[in-house]
Design a protein around this motif. Structure first.
Motif, mmCIF file in Angstrom:
data_model
loop_
_atom_site.group_PDB
_atom_site.id
_atom_site.type_symbol
_atom_site.label_atom_id
_atom_site.label_comp_id
_atom_site.label_asym_id
_atom_site.label_seq_id
_atom_site.Cartn_x
_atom_site.Cartn_y
_atom_site.Cartn_z
ATOM 1 N N UNK A 105 0.816 -1.216 0.000
ATOM 2 C CA UNK A 105 0.000 0.000 0.000
ATOM 3 C C UNK A 105 0.848 1.263 0.000
ATOM 4 N N UNK A 106 1.924 1.264 0.781
ATOM 5 C CA UNK A 106 2.821 2.429 0.819
ATOM 6 C C UNK A 106 3.521 2.618 -0.524
ATOM 7 N N UNK A 107 3.923 1.518 -1.129
ATOM 8 C CA UNK A 107 4.576 1.597 -2.443
ATOM 9 C C UNK A 107 3.602 2.163 -3.472
ATOM 10 N N UNK A 108 2.361 1.692 -3.447
ATOM 11 C CA UNK A 108 1.350 2.197 -4.379
ATOM 12 C C UNK A 108 1.103 3.685 -4.157
ATOM 13 N N UNK A 109 1.053 4.095 -2.890
ATOM 14 C CA UNK A 109 0.837 5.506 -2.573
ATOM 15 C C UNK A 109 2.002 6.359 -3.073
ATOM 16 N N UNK A 110 3.225 5.894 -2.863
ATOM 17 C CA UNK A 110 4.393 6.628 -3.361
ATOM 18 C C UNK A 110 4.390 6.686 -4.890
ATOM 19 N N UNK A 111 3.988 5.601 -5.522
ATOM 20 C CA UNK A 111 3.939 5.587 -6.986
ATOM 21 C C UNK A 111 2.922 6.609 -7.495
ATOM 22 N N UNK A 112 1.776 6.728 -6.802
ATOM 23 C CA UNK A 112 0.779 7.739 -7.189
ATOM 24 C C UNK A 112 1.357 9.145 -7.057
ATOM 25 N N UNK A 113 2.102 9.390 -5.973
ATOM 26 C CA UNK A 113 2.718 10.713 -5.786
ATOM 27 C C UNK A 113 3.725 11.003 -6.888
ATOM 28 N N UNK A 114 4.496 10.010 -7.270
ATOM 29 C CA UNK A 114 5.468 10.182 -8.352
ATOM 30 C C UNK A 114 4.746 10.474 -9.666
ATOM 31 N N UNK A 115 3.708 9.701 -9.947
ATOM 32 C CA UNK A 115 2.951 9.901 -11.189
ATOM 33 C C UNK A 115 2.317 11.290 -11.232
ATOM 34 N N UNK A 116 1.775 11.751 -10.089
ATOM 35 C CA UNK A 116 1.163 13.075 -10.032
ATOM 36 C C UNK A 116 2.190 14.182 -10.223
ATOM 37 N N UNK A 117 3.385 14.006 -9.695
ATOM 38 C CA UNK A 117 4.398 15.048 -9.830
ATOM 39 C C UNK A 117 4.964 15.117 -11.241
#
Length: 119
Positions: A105-117
């Motif tokens: 879940x944390x990895x997915x959340x970080x990936x979303x933040x990367x994609x958004x940035x």
């Protein structure tokens, strides 16, 4: 504006304001008496200190927020990474994940933040 780290008691005080502002100084004194067992003079002293540091404003007996909790902790986090890891977020994450493995879940959340940035 001196944006230094809040001590444990200052953090509890700031949390009261962040949760309830705008509020009158009378309300703040009452909340600090209940939550921190402070006298009126202690509340005013700490309010002045944190107002001088740019976190809050006491204008005409009404306490308002100048820097939100989120903004404050974002600035503190950025400062920590800059001072400790020469500004390198990857170096910070490497050090962090050496001792604590990330959940899926944390990895997915970080990936979303990367994609958004990436925008």
């Amino acid at each position: 504006m001196e944006m230094t780290k809040l001590g444990p008691i200052e953090s509890r005080f700031a949390d009261i304001i962040w949760a309830e502002a705008p509020m009158t100084t009378a309300e703040l004194v009452k909340r600090c008496e209940e939550a921190l067992q402070w006298k009126r003079t202690t509340t005013y002293t700490v309010l002045k200190k944190l107002s001088d540091r740019g976190l809050f404003r006491n204008d005409g007996g009404v306490v308002t927020v100048r820097i939100s909790r989120e903004e404050y902790y974002a600035m503190q986090s950025q400062r920590f990474v800059e001072e400790t890891f020469a500004g390198s977020l990857p170096a910070f994450l490497t050090a962090f994940t050496t001792r604590k493995k990330l959940t899926d879940g944390e990895i997915a959340q970080l990936q979303r933040l990367i994609d958004e940035s990436r925008g």
